[in-house]
Scaffold this motif. Structure first.
Motif, PDB file in Angstrom:
ATOM      1  N   SER A 157       9.057  -0.585  -4.500  1.00  0.00           N
ATOM      2  CA  SER A 157       8.035   0.336  -3.996  1.00  0.00           C
ATOM      3  C   SER A 157       7.298  -0.266  -2.815  1.00  0.00           C
ATOM      4  CB  SER A 157       7.039   0.647  -5.120  1.00  0.00           C
ATOM      5  OG  SER A 157       5.822   1.131  -4.594  1.00  0.00           O
TER       6      SER A 157
ATOM      7  N   ALA B  61       4.702   0.901  -1.519  1.00  0.00           N
ATOM      8  CA  ALA B  61       3.285   1.103  -1.829  1.00  0.00           C
ATOM      9  C   ALA B  61       2.541   1.925  -0.799  1.00  0.00           C
ATOM     10  CB  ALA B  61       2.540  -0.219  -2.035  1.00  0.00           C
ATOM     11  N   THR B  62       3.136   2.162   0.349  1.00  0.00           N
ATOM     12  CA  THR B  62       2.363   2.797   1.413  1.00  0.00           C
ATOM     13  C   THR B  62       2.875   4.170   1.848  1.00  0.00           C
ATOM     14  OG1 THR B  62       3.616   1.793   3.212  1.00  0.00           O
ATOM     15  CG2 THR B  62       1.808   0.499   2.298  1.00  0.00           C
TER      16      THR B  62
ATOM     17  N   ASP C  86       4.176   8.185   1.628  1.00  0.00           N
ATOM     18  CA  ASP C  86       3.542   9.323   0.966  1.00  0.00           C
ATOM     19  C   ASP C  86       3.943   9.425  -0.500  1.00  0.00           C
ATOM     20  OD1 ASP C  86       6.115   9.893   1.900  1.00  0.00           O
ATOM     21  OD2 ASP C  86       5.707  12.017   2.213  1.00  0.00           O
ATOM     22  N   TYR C  87       5.199   9.172  -0.824  1.00  0.00           N
ATOM     23  CA  TYR C  87       5.608   9.237  -2.226  1.00  0.00           C
ATOM     24  C   TYR C  87       4.947   8.132  -3.048  1.00  0.00           C
ATOM     25  CZ  TYR C  87       9.075  12.821  -1.163  1.00  0.00           C
ATOM     26  OH  TYR C  87       9.684  13.992  -0.790  1.00  0.00           O
TER      27      TYR C  87
ATOM     28  N   ARG D  11       2.138   6.740  -2.517  1.00  0.00           N
ATOM     29  CA  ARG D  11       0.718   7.051  -2.692  1.00  0.00           C
ATOM     30  C   ARG D  11       0.512   8.114  -3.755  1.00  0.00           C
ATOM     31  NH1 ARG D  11      -2.615   3.063  -1.107  1.00  0.00           N
ATOM     32  NH2 ARG D  11      -4.226   4.219  -0.001  1.00  0.00           N
ATOM     33  N   ARG D  12       1.569   8.837  -4.087  1.00  0.00           N
ATOM     34  CA  ARG D  12       1.489   9.795  -5.194  1.00  0.00           C
ATOM     35  C   ARG D  12       2.100   9.196  -6.459  1.00  0.00           C
ATOM     36  NH1 ARG D  12       4.665  14.602  -2.639  1.00  0.00           N
ATOM     37  NH2 ARG D  12       4.246  15.633  -4.633  1.00  0.00           N
TER      38      ARG D  12
ATOM     39  N   MET E 230       5.007   8.254  -6.943  1.00  0.00           N
ATOM     40  CA  MET E 230       6.410   8.632  -7.105  1.00  0.00           C
ATOM     41  C   MET E 230       7.280   7.533  -6.490  1.00  0.00           C
ATOM     42  SD  MET E 230       6.096  12.714  -6.204  1.00  0.00           S
ATOM     43  CE  MET E 230       7.874  13.027  -6.329  1.00  0.00           C
ATOM     44  N   TYR E 231       7.181   6.343  -7.088  1.00  0.00           N
ATOM     45  CA  TYR E 231       7.837   5.180  -6.486  1.00  0.00           C
ATOM     46  C   TYR E 231       9.354   5.332  -6.438  1.00  0.00           C
ATOM     47  CZ  TYR E 231       3.300   3.311  -7.994  1.00  0.00           C
ATOM     48  OH  TYR E 231       1.970   3.123  -8.230  1.00  0.00           O
TER      49      TYR E 231
ATOM     50  N   HIS F  58      10.909   7.698  -5.442  1.00  0.00           N
ATOM     51  CA  HIS F  58      11.241   8.402  -4.205  1.00  0.00           C
ATOM     52  C   HIS F  58      10.788   7.626  -2.964  1.00  0.00           C
ATOM     53  CE1 HIS F  58      12.363  12.279  -6.161  1.00  0.00           C
ATOM     54  NE2 HIS F  58      11.576  11.825  -7.109  1.00  0.00           N
TER      55      HIS F  58
ATOM     56  N   ARG G  70      10.168   5.852   0.333  1.00  0.00           N
ATOM     57  CA  ARG G  70      10.973   6.038   1.546  1.00  0.00           C
ATOM     58  C   ARG G  70      11.624   4.750   2.024  1.00  0.00           C
ATOM     59  NH1 ARG G  70      10.428  11.058   3.573  1.00  0.00           N
ATOM     60  NH2 ARG G  70       8.713  12.286   2.710  1.00  0.00           N
ATOM     61  N   ARG G  71      11.085   3.608   1.620  1.00  0.00           N
ATOM     62  CA  ARG G  71      11.699   2.349   2.037  1.00  0.00           C
ATOM     63  C   ARG G  71      12.221   1.567   0.835  1.00  0.00           C
ATOM     64  NH1 ARG G  71       7.570  -0.700   5.766  1.00  0.00           N
ATOM     65  NH2 ARG G  71       5.987   0.230   4.415  1.00  0.00           N
TER      66      ARG G  71
ATOM     67  N   ASP H 257       4.979  -7.633  -3.921  1.00  0.00           N
ATOM     68  CA  ASP H 257       3.682  -7.393  -4.565  1.00  0.00           C
ATOM     69  C   ASP H 257       3.714  -6.184  -5.484  1.00  0.00           C
ATOM     70  OD1 ASP H 257       2.197  -9.522  -3.681  1.00  0.00           O
ATOM     71  OD2 ASP H 257       1.299  -8.468  -1.982  1.00  0.00           O
ATOM     72  N   THR H 258       4.497  -5.187  -5.111  1.00  0.00           N
ATOM     73  CA  THR H 258       4.495  -3.958  -5.903  1.00  0.00           C
ATOM     74  C   THR H 258       5.851  -3.672  -6.552  1.00  0.00           C
ATOM     75  OG1 THR H 258       4.734  -2.861  -3.767  1.00  0.00           O
ATOM     76  CG2 THR H 258       2.575  -2.799  -4.789  1.00  0.00           C
TER      77      THR H 258
END
Lengths: 346, 346, 346, 346
Positions: free
Chosen positions: B89, B91-92, B94-95, B97-98, B100-101, B103, B105-106, B129-130
């Motif tokens: 994840s 962590a930054t 849009d997914y 932040r919701r 929805m790790y 999904h 994007r990176r 970290d995440t």
């Protein structure tokens, strides 16, 4: 019939009263086979509830057998074994339609308060379709009678309002019957820490036996500090107030983690201080709730499935006719090591 | 270092590969001490996931020790014992932040898929970290490795999406590792009925041992009928699909009560029929979810508190260097009575 | 009295029928002042609902005045202006206690289906306390009659189940009265995009007039593509199916964003394909719901406050005695540009 | 560059300061084009926040253009128009992973508090990927700058925590900028009554203009009584405290309906009395929340869609270089009829 009758502050008697009769089409008459005494009954006895009149039969918890039903009762018939809910629900008022049965405009908590109650051989239950619950044949009556009031109260006001979740750190302040009921029902959601704060050593032992992961003797005033130590400095996710005093309510505030929930179950006679000077920025939720007994069906399923063993709350057993003795014991709970005191006709 | 490498459909090898190095500031290099094989790895082996390239190190579950961290890693340092999440994840986005790790994007599920994975002596973990979780000293690694993927998958996609509640009637269709993981984690919410439908007798026995209140052999096609009989004709409050076939998805529809939830966990290669001609009026909810592993911290607390014992899922143990043998056993799960197969360097 | 009577597929008549009388203590007799025709009435007329017997008075929506109440009715009395709910709720069964009134064991949708309905001068309403709503003096009856069925249906099955939130991208497929009702009530939650897909140009124009931010003519089969273009490639947060066909249900699947909700309102005669081969990993929720009309009080407040103007759905007005003409118009909705057709006695 | 600098209680100056430089890989340097003054800035000026050091550049709200980004910034690049959030979020700590960004262990509210802020020509924003929001080209900067703090604060702490729903009776106590921001954002959920209690006549007029359905002059001490009269004796479903005084918090308690929510937004310097002697049985919820600015993306969508017009909060406009004048006006808000005071470089 015989019944336990209130005659003003400090006075109760086991005496002859007329057997109740149907008054409304939605009524049922229930022959009581098991009942119990609630902390609220002791408050009545102290004169704290002036709305309870001289001559009132006390009690709002019972298991029994339906004797007679009014023309409008559809769900129950003579001979049915039932749990009598502490909450009478008309089912049709605005509050009932929002499942806030405790606020019912024609019901709510009326049994043993504004109408005659369950500490008697028979009781009239208004709005029977929605104020009784079918009790499965063969189920243990001592477990079932805990579903009248104490289990839904601890569960709804403490556990549900506190939003106990798997992995949570939960603290219950007060290990009287209501705190222990929150303790039992909190376990339905598998918290990681289930800490009980209490001063009475018997009740601390009871809490430990009933599933507390840790108990804290609250007499030294260091409970909040100890909770913080147990939670890596964060504090509790959920704090459940089960005493009804400003001091314990303030302790709950003190031991709460950022993001935490403080669920009040206690009946309070006085206001408390809310420490907004620190709490405004702590993202907390404080709740109060009148029990609705809307979760009795859910809790009944949990009891029948063996997920919940409320019978463990029973410390003393009496014949119904020995109700005065039972009040004596329950009224001296600390000395008698009393939790729930069951009266039955069997 | 040595690693388990994919070389196209049907071909894997335990072979020498360069030890991974830091590529980004947010990376960590983890020395793997325990890993396991997922059903998805078998799908890769069958060639079902063309995005997995020849030469890829497989595996997305691990416990290990941090060897090295990039300049941007704040939460971990060399020597830390960690759980590697199957979900990376950033962590930054849009997914993320919701929450929805899955999904991301990176990130998302990339380990052992589009980047090298955990079935190796060392693995590079992006966004450390995440994407890592601190593992408490002394905790059982076999329990912890179940937190990489299988427990959060069963819990998030099955139990949470299905909204399992105390007193519910829950049916899990499929008792492979993922179904059993839903079975274990469903118990965090104390359902009354926890029924498992499965055809393999070993897995039925495993389900019983892991907490199913009832098991149903699904071979006779009467599972829905039996569930209805067990629920007073109503059907299940929650049906969890843990197979990934249209037939089992349709069975879930059939056995659902009005108001029920159908939570899909299965990976499906084909569409299924949704019986809207009956379901339109049945007030049901159907969900799918990619695992986000957002509940790993919560599940870790439950494991450490003893509320959840995922180690029970482990049926076989191998040295990491025997990864090919482990694939053999896991690939013949029915014959070998395999559930989760653990590989470790200890 | 006069009433609109069903006589088998294709046959209705405006004819003399006995005025209804109280049958149960919970009944009320209501003099109908305003009623309307529902798409479901047309389905009955086509013979799609065999449970509707020859001789049945149709109609399940009305505003009227209470003429007479049974002994058990507490909330209403002769002379009260009321909204008749399409859903009859006994208030006491297990479904009603969960607010699933549409599934009520003694009620649900029965008016104009299994008992006589509202397209008549008088109607008997069972369980009046919980099946009628007080209508404020002076409120517009054409607005109020929309609260019987169409507004709560669009709101509960579409907007609430779809969890429309401020800022969302919402797509409604189908702009018949029920789709337009979802369109109106979705605005209570301030979505950013409120897109309507429809083929009938009149209905597209109506959608635009009633608050759609964008309309898409669905005839070219490119609706999903257009929605994606309008949402930065993501798709819709909420897709509301308001047609009742497999094709429109599949379109909803196609245009949904990861994390999205597909809320079905349509009445489906056939199954649909659920594309699990792509949806299993898309973290979506699909819902169906029978209208409960549990939100009628909430919607009534919104109407009285001017937040919702359901009167805009009314396209044609008739005298009640012209019910056959009204059916003609409503049955040729496309040609007549009909939305809701109101019949009144004023 | 020039900046507004705090020099201890009562002292601020517009003076030359070094232009900020990148310090961490996750930083961005933003050239400020629009900023504003918050009530909190006035608190700092009074000396209420001792953590703000002499020499600190104030301000935590801004719209600007990215000048430079650290190596770890992925989502923004030089030239991007951005909204600077009042909340800096590291995205990776335990609080951030629970979306409690206000409690971020490495961020939270730090701009213009413990690090230099936005009332300057340039500002360094740590954790830029998750502390900035892309501002669409052409959007009105005065509207956008309200998304830095005031809109999410009113929305998250007041509207969301208060669970405002369509049809609700909502009371906001206090019509300063933060109360008005709750007023604007509450309308996203279409309450039936939206009542504002305030003593300043200018602010009462502003409340009326910004969407209050009713305003109550709170000077006569009869606000609770008036709210009860407007709600049929029930009280408010939601009470939002937007002052920060014990008296207004107690007023909120007094005017709440059974089942109601009291959402505190105010910053409190002192404790308040919680009237548990009546509230214990009233089934209420009291919340506090630190703004997380987690809803800024949602609110931005609502603004761009025209559902929300925060620009209406702007009462005065200044050049950035006239920051001292702007403080003068904002510091005499009652006399100057000031709401939000915008400073810009255009």
């Amino acid at each position: 019939m015989k019944a336990l009758v209130y005659h003003g502050p400090g006075k109760i008697a086991w005496e002859e009263k007329p057997r109740p009769a149907l008054e409304e089409a939605a009524d049922a008459i229930v022959r009581v086979t098991t009942t119990t005494i609630c902390g609220t009954d002791l408050h009545i006895l102290k004169g704290d509830l002036p709305e309870v009149a001289d001559g009132r039969i006390l009690g709002h918890e019972a298991v029994g057998v339906v004797e007679e039903t009014g023309a409008g009762v559809a769900a129950f018939k003579k001979g049915d074994k039932v749990i009598v809910s502490c909450i009478t629900s008309c089912a049709t008022c605005d509050y009932c339609r929002r499942a806030m049965y405790g606020h019912c405009r024609r019901g709510g908590w009326i049994l043993g308060c504004t109408i005659d109650g369950t500490q008697a051989e028979y009781v009239r239950v208004p709005f029977a379709d929605t104020s009784l619950h079918a009790a499965p044949a063969g189920a243990d009556e001592e477990a079932l009678v805990m579903l009248s009031d104490i289990l839904p109260t601890g569960f709804e006001c403490g556990v549900l309002k506190g939003t106990v979740k798997p992995g949570d750190a939960v603290v219950i302040v007060g290990a009287g019957p209501i705190g222990l009921s929150a303790l039992l029902t909190a376990q339905l959601y598998s918290p990681a820490l289930l800490i009980v704060v209490e001063r009475d050593p018997n009740r601390l032992a009871a809490a430990k036996a009933l599933g507390a992961t840790h108990v804290i003797d609250g007499t030294d005033g260091k409970a909040a500090e100890k909770v913080r130590a147990m939670t890596g400095g964060l504090g509790a996710d959920v704090a459940i107030e089960a005493v009804g005093l400003a001091a314990s309510f303030e302790l709950c505030q003190e031991l709460l983690a950022p993001g935490g929930h403080l669920a009040n179950i206690g009946v309070h006679g006085k206001s408390a201080t809310l420490h907004l000077e620190t709490l405004w920025s702590k993202t907390i939720t404080v709740t109060t709730r009148l029990v609705d007994a809307s979760t009795t069906p859910m809790l009944l399923k949990a009891v029948l499935a063996g997920r919940l063993e409320p019978k463990k709350l029973v410390s003393h057993r009496f014949a119904l006719a020995d109700a005065l003795k039972a009040y004596d014991v329950f009224g001296n709970a600390a000395k008698e090591k009393a939790l729930k005191v069951v009266l039955s006709t069997r």
